[in-house]
Design an enzyme around this catalytic site. Structure first.
Site, PDB file in Angstrom:
ATOM      1  N   GLU A   1       4.446 -36.831 -15.096  1.00 54.94           N
ATOM      2  CA  GLU A   1       3.717 -36.761 -13.813  1.00 54.94           C
ATOM      3  C   GLU A   1       2.838 -35.512 -13.747  1.00 54.94           C
ATOM      4  O   GLU A   1       1.739 -35.544 -13.191  1.00 54.94           O
ATOM      5  CB  GLU A   1       4.725 -36.757 -12.657  1.00 54.94           C
ATOM      6  CG  GLU A   1       5.395 -38.111 -12.480  1.00 54.94           C
ATOM      7  CD  GLU A   1       6.492 -38.059 -11.429  1.00 54.94           C
ATOM      8  OE1 GLU A   1       7.491 -37.350 -11.654  1.00 54.94           O
ATOM      9  OE2 GLU A   1       6.334 -38.698 -10.379  1.00 54.94           O
TER      10      GLU A   1
ATOM     11  N   GLU B   1      12.491 -42.670 -14.971  1.00 53.72           N
ATOM     12  CA  GLU B   1      13.299 -42.418 -13.768  1.00 53.72           C
ATOM     13  C   GLU B   1      14.218 -43.570 -13.403  1.00 53.72           C
ATOM     14  O   GLU B   1      15.343 -43.350 -12.955  1.00 53.72           O
ATOM     15  CB  GLU B   1      12.392 -42.076 -12.576  1.00 53.72           C
ATOM     16  CG  GLU B   1      11.894 -40.639 -12.558  1.00 53.72           C
ATOM     17  CD  GLU B   1      10.619 -40.438 -13.361  1.00 53.72           C
ATOM     18  OE1 GLU B   1      10.269 -41.312 -14.174  1.00 53.72           O
ATOM     19  OE2 GLU B   1       9.973 -39.396 -13.168  1.00 53.72           O
TER      20      GLU B   1
HETATM   21  N1  3HC Z   1      17.126 -32.301 -16.651  1.00 56.12           N
HETATM   22  C1  3HC Z   1      18.187 -31.531 -16.975  1.00 56.12           C
HETATM   23  N2  3HC Z   1      18.710 -31.479 -18.223  1.00 56.12           N
HETATM   24  C2  3HC Z   1      18.129 -32.247 -19.163  1.00 56.12           C
HETATM   25  C3  3HC Z   1      17.029 -33.067 -18.901  1.00 56.12           C
HETATM   26  C4  3HC Z   1      16.508 -33.074 -17.577  1.00 56.12           C
HETATM   27  N3  3HC Z   1      15.436 -33.796 -17.229  1.00 56.12           N
HETATM   28  N4  3HC Z   1      16.675 -33.699 -20.035  1.00 56.12           N
HETATM   29  C5  3HC Z   1      17.531 -33.280 -20.985  1.00 56.12           C
HETATM   30  N5  3HC Z   1      18.401 -32.393 -20.462  1.00 56.12           N
HETATM   31  C6  3HC Z   1      19.447 -31.639 -21.173  1.00 56.12           C
HETATM   32  C7  3HC Z   1      20.518 -32.550 -21.717  1.00 56.12           C
HETATM   33  O1  3HC Z   1      21.525 -32.782 -20.752  1.00 56.12           O
HETATM   34  C8  3HC Z   1      21.028 -31.757 -22.901  1.00 56.12           C
HETATM   35  O2  3HC Z   1      21.872 -30.751 -22.385  1.00 56.12           O
HETATM   36  P1  3HC Z   1      23.099 -30.221 -23.270  1.00 56.12           P
HETATM   37  O3  3HC Z   1      22.506 -29.650 -24.508  1.00 56.12           O
HETATM   38  O4  3HC Z   1      23.758 -29.244 -22.379  1.00 56.12           O
HETATM   39  O5  3HC Z   1      23.936 -31.436 -23.550  1.00 56.12           O
HETATM   40  C9  3HC Z   1      19.768 -31.049 -23.420  1.00 56.12           C
HETATM   41  O6  3HC Z   1      18.850 -31.069 -22.323  1.00 56.12           O
HETATM   42  C10 3HC Z   1      19.129 -31.748 -24.606  1.00 56.12           C
HETATM   43  O7  3HC Z   1      18.919 -33.111 -24.260  1.00 56.12           O
HETATM   44  P2  3HC Z   1      19.177 -34.301 -25.288  1.00 56.12           P
HETATM   45  O8  3HC Z   1      20.442 -34.061 -26.019  1.00 56.12           O
HETATM   46  O9  3HC Z   1      19.019 -35.561 -24.523  1.00 56.12           O
HETATM   47  O10 3HC Z   1      17.960 -34.068 -26.275  1.00 56.12           O
HETATM   48  P3  3HC Z   1      17.194 -35.136 -27.153  1.00 56.12           P
HETATM   49  O11 3HC Z   1      16.254 -34.365 -27.979  1.00 56.12           O
HETATM   50  O12 3HC Z   1      18.162 -36.058 -27.800  1.00 56.12           O
HETATM   51  O13 3HC Z   1      16.342 -36.030 -26.117  1.00 56.12           O
HETATM   52  C11 3HC Z   1      14.868 -36.394 -24.240  1.00 56.12           C
HETATM   53  C12 3HC Z   1      15.251 -35.479 -25.428  1.00 56.12           C
HETATM   54  C13 3HC Z   1      14.341 -37.727 -24.790  1.00 56.12           C
HETATM   55  C14 3HC Z   1      13.803 -35.703 -23.451  1.00 56.12           C
HETATM   56  C15 3HC Z   1      16.123 -36.657 -23.385  1.00 56.12           C
HETATM   57  O14 3HC Z   1      16.726 -35.421 -23.099  1.00 56.12           O
HETATM   58  C16 3HC Z   1      15.857 -37.344 -22.088  1.00 56.12           C
HETATM   59  O15 3HC Z   1      15.684 -38.530 -22.073  1.00 56.12           O
HETATM   60  N6  3HC Z   1      15.845 -36.586 -20.988  1.00 56.12           N
HETATM   61  C17 3HC Z   1      15.696 -37.125 -19.674  1.00 56.12           C
HETATM   62  C18 3HC Z   1      14.302 -37.604 -19.418  1.00 56.12           C
HETATM   63  C19 3HC Z   1      14.189 -38.099 -18.006  1.00 56.12           C
HETATM   64  O16 3HC Z   1      14.864 -39.023 -17.611  1.00 56.12           O
HETATM   65  N7  3HC Z   1      13.314 -37.471 -17.226  1.00 56.12           N
HETATM   66  C20 3HC Z   1      13.158 -37.783 -15.854  1.00 56.12           C
HETATM   67  C21 3HC Z   1      13.856 -36.768 -15.046  1.00 56.12           C
HETATM   68  S1  3HC Z   1      13.838 -37.165 -13.345  1.00 56.12           S
HETATM   69  C22 3HC Z   1      12.318 -36.639 -12.833  1.00 56.12           C
HETATM   70  O17 3HC Z   1      11.546 -36.109 -13.566  1.00 56.12           O
HETATM   71  C23 3HC Z   1      12.056 -36.863 -11.374  1.00 56.12           C
HETATM   72  C24 3HC Z   1      10.634 -36.724 -11.017  1.00 56.12           C
HETATM   73  O18 3HC Z   1      10.035 -37.976 -10.989  1.00 56.12           O
HETATM   74  C25 3HC Z   1      10.501 -36.104  -9.676  1.00 56.12           C
END
Ligand code: 3HC
Ligand code: NAI
Length: 700
Positions: free
Chosen positions: A107, A127
């Protein structure tokens, strides 16, 4: 410059680097620091354009999910404030994306005036997988950039898309190879040279106007989505918000998006799905096996037994690029097993799920053997022969004799005591259980069973291996059935009892399906085949207390040679070539006769009662597993059930669901059940304690 950002100037281009490992989450500190950098850039007369990129592995994974439900989300600058600042900037702002731009990260990029992406980047708005909708303008800006149909696909499917796809639909303006900051600066210099200024997404109304009033686009999408995403609220909320983009002004659409987002974040579904997100990541953290524990190299693998499980396990390794040797007891059995593997690959290729090249490559990395001597050089052996302790210990004796020092010896047993198997070898520290689920090349769950003597590096290697196999490994302790199957037992037991008391299989299946499982217990049993359960029950008969209630309905179905889908009938009947279960009057008759024989007066069951009868005992068994230390955390149990048994993700897993209902409510109900149905329903001591203290499993 701050702890979470870097700022520099290259000629007339300001470069802002988000530098908050591991994923550049846009928590409050990051938002504040990026905004400060942006303001510096905009206030600097020497700066003609701004590039924003991510330091480390990616652009940004979006909002910091841990902030949800706290005051930090709304503490200025909010994500919306930051994005508005970029969009309203008087100088062109370029987002240079590498790695991942997800959710709020995407975004942010949508609010920038131009976007470029590394050719191997992944971009999306996932999301909905967290039970929410994009809440920082994604549902209003994305359709303005890529049009409504493509935006619906991106947002409602919630996938991270390859950069090439993002480029194809116009989400990004250019793809690059190499360093993001360098590419961003080069792009910004081109903009400056061409005299191109800001291009504000909020003002690009043409594509949303094209869909104005076209209800049918959304209706069609709603229909498809309610089929695919059964029971999920977020996809429908996302469609609503995208439709708003076509009918409202940008500012009105943003306001509506804020309200819908707030509604979703507060929902139980979103709480559950966020719990699942963190549970999946927590599962690999083992208190006494630190992250930096050295792992053993697994470059070659042996599999003993090429039956149902051995075939799937061999394919799981081959598909992950690890060559496998499979051993069978005779040439005929080996040929039959390898032939089945070849057919499985052929069928995946025919269905378009696998390229012919990959199919060929994977198959060629699986070799057969009849000689244990061929396992002298493997790093890991997975034994998957018949479920017979004497046979398994014999096999482990042979492996012990031939395998090199340091090789991991694993068993795929589903019920046997791994400590007993380990004790017959000279190297119990190298022995572990790797409990795959059928079909092993597809199912994501891997229970990793730690024996009393299993070495820590064997545990660490197995967890890393699960990841390499693209599976979720959950560490569990030794007991009959481990975590998943042990909890399955009371669930099935109650499903049988409920039939004896008045329900029919199709009614139980429907109630469980409506709860959100992909299928009910009887359809599942038919699919898996009824023989294994039959043999396990016969085996358990010897130790079952004499006065314990036991349902023999399924045994009688097996004795009628109705062994499930594979034989065309089981709990249901099946038309040839069709997997749809058809209720069978013969089974209904059998059920009713059983009640009569037992002297039970049949009565009506509500769906709610079926859920309570089948799932509360399952939760109770989970509590016992925690008490006994078989499962490390309640969230690990949730992961087992989400990945191994199709527990609905929007309910977070059985233990999270139990917390939402309240341990006291479940405890009270079990006490009531115990009074009516006896000892089998007795609440676990842990559940009783939590209920009394007003706590949940997540408080442990
Ligand atoms: N918020 C907080 N923590 C997060 C995070 C996030 N958005 N994304 C990842 N993390 C944390 C994980 O919990 C993990 O923590 P840990 O080491 O303590 O276990 C660490 O970051 C590493 O994450 P991954 O093990 O998942 O790392 P990968 O490299 O395997 O994957 C990724 C990377 C594809 C970016 C994956 O982390 C992911 O899918 N993250 C979430 C993406 C997501 O859903 N984003 C939307 C968030 S909601 C939002 O943005 C709302 C907005 O619209 C207002
Ligand atoms: P299966 O009967 O399909 O296959 C067993 C194979 O082992 C047969 O092909 C047999 O020829 C081979 N075998 C027997 N003795 C052997 C020997 N001495 N040397 C080499 N090969 C030998 O059984 P299945 O279903 O594959 O189960 C195997 C193991 O996996 C069992 O321990 C079972 O409990 C476990 N398991 C089974 C699951 C399932 O859904 N079927 C799920 C998870 C675990």
């Amino acid at each position: 410059m701050s702890e979470v950002t870097q700022y520099s100037r290259r000629g007339a281009v300001a470069v802002i680097s988000i530098d908050s490992p591991p994923v550049n989450g846009l928590g409050h500190a990051v938002r504040e620091a990026v905004l400060r950098c942006l303001e510096s850039a905009l206030g600097d007369d020497e700066v003609a354009a701004v590039v924003i990129h991510g330091g480390g592995r990616m652009f940004s994974a979006g909002a910091d999910i841990k902030e949800f439900g706290t005051d930090l989300v709304l503490l200025p600058p909010t994500l919306r404030d930051l994005i508005d600042a970029a969009e309203n900037a008087g100088k062109p702002v370029v987002a240079a994306i590498h790695g991942v731009a997800a959710g709020g990260g995407c975004e942010f990029a949508l609010g920038c005036h131009y976007r470029i992406a590394a050719a191997d980047a992944r971009i999306g708005l996932p999301e909905v997988t967290l039970g929410i909708i994009p809440g920082a303008g994604g549902t209003q800006r994305l359709p303005r950039i890529i049009g409504v149909p493509a935006a619906l696909d991106f947002i409602v499917q919630g996938k991270l898309n390859p950069a090439a796809k993002a480029y194809e639909v116009g989400l990004v303006d250019e793809l690059f190879e190499g360093d993001a900051a360098d590419a961003g600066v080069a792009y910004a210099e081109k903009l400056i040279a061409a005299g191109r200024g800001p291009r504000r997404t909020r003002e690009r109304n043409e594509r949303v106007e094209a869909a104005r009033g076209k209800k049918e686009i959304f209706e069609q999408y709603r229909e498809g989505s309610s089929k695919k995403a059964r029971g999920l609220e977020a996809p429908l909320a996302a469609i609503e918000s995208i439709e708003n983009a076509t009918n409202l002004t940008f500012d009105e659409g943003m306001e509506a998006e804020r309200e819908i987002f707030a509604r979703c974040v507060a929902s139980e579904q979103s709480q559950a799905m966020r719990h699942a997100f963190f549970a999946e990541r927590q599962v690999a953290k083992i208190p006494d096996v630190p992250k930096d524990t050295a792992t053993r190299d697994i470059a070659k693998v042996g599999v003993v037994g090429c039956g149902t499980m051995g075939q799937g396990i061999a394919m799981a390794f081959a598909n992950a690029g690890i060559p496998v040797k499979v051993l069978e007891v005779s040439q005929d059995a080996l040929d039959a097993g390898l032939d089945k593997i070849a057919k499985t690959y052929d069928s995946s290729v025919a269905k378009g799920r696998l390229s012919p090249e990959d199919g060929k490559r994977f198959l060629s990395s699986i070799a057969g053997t009849l000689d244990f001597g061929d396992f002298a050089d493997v790093d890991l052996v997975v034994e998957a022969v018949f479920e017979d302790l004497a046979l398994k210990t014999e096999i482990f004796g042979k492996l012990d004799a031939v395998c090199k020092e340091g090789a991991i010896l694993a068993t795929n047993t589903s019920t046997l005591d791994i400590n007993k198997i380990a004790a017959t070898t000279s190297r119990p520290g190298d022995v572990i259980g790797l409990h795959f689920f059928s079909p092993a090349h597809i199912m994501r769950l891997l229970e990793i069973v730690r024996g009393d003597a299993t070495e820590k590096d064997v545990v660490a290697t197995s967890l890393a291996l699960a990841k390499q196999l693209r599976k979720t490994g959950v560490l569990v302790g030794v007991c009959e059935g481990f975590v998943g199957n042990r909890m399955l037992l009371p669930y099935l037991r109650e499903a049988y009892f409920v039939l004896e008391e008045g329900a029919l299989p199709q009614q139980v299946d429907k109630a469980i399906c409506d709860f959100g499982f992909p299928m009910g217990p009887f359809t599942m049993l038919d699919m898996a085949g009824l023989t294994v359960g039959y043999l396990i029950r016969k085996h358990q008969a010897a130790t079952r207390p004499e006065n314990e209630r036991y349902s023999d309905i399924e045994d009688r179905i097996v004795e009628m040679d109705r062994l499930g889908q594979k034989t065309g009938s089981g709990w249901y009947k099946y038309e040839p070539g069709n997997r749809t279960p058809v209720p069978d009057p013969d089974i209904e008759k059998l059920v009713v006769e059983t009640s009569e024989k037992l002297g039970i007066e049949r009565r009506e069951f509500s769906d709610q009662e079926i859920i309570e009868r089948c799932l509360y005992p399952l939760v109770n068994e989970g509590a016992k597993l925690l008490e006994e230390g078989i499962a490390l955390r309640s969230s690990d149990i949730d992961v087992v059930w989400l990945y191994g048994y199709g527990f609905p993700r929007f309910r977070g897993g059985p233990m999270f669901w139990a917390d939402l209902i309240g341990t006291k409510t479940i405890y009270d109900k079990l006490v009531e059940f115990e009074t009516v149905h006896g000892e089998l329903m007795k609440p676990a001591a842990l559940l009783a304690r939590l209920a009394e203290e007003g706590k949940g499993f997540s408080d442990l």
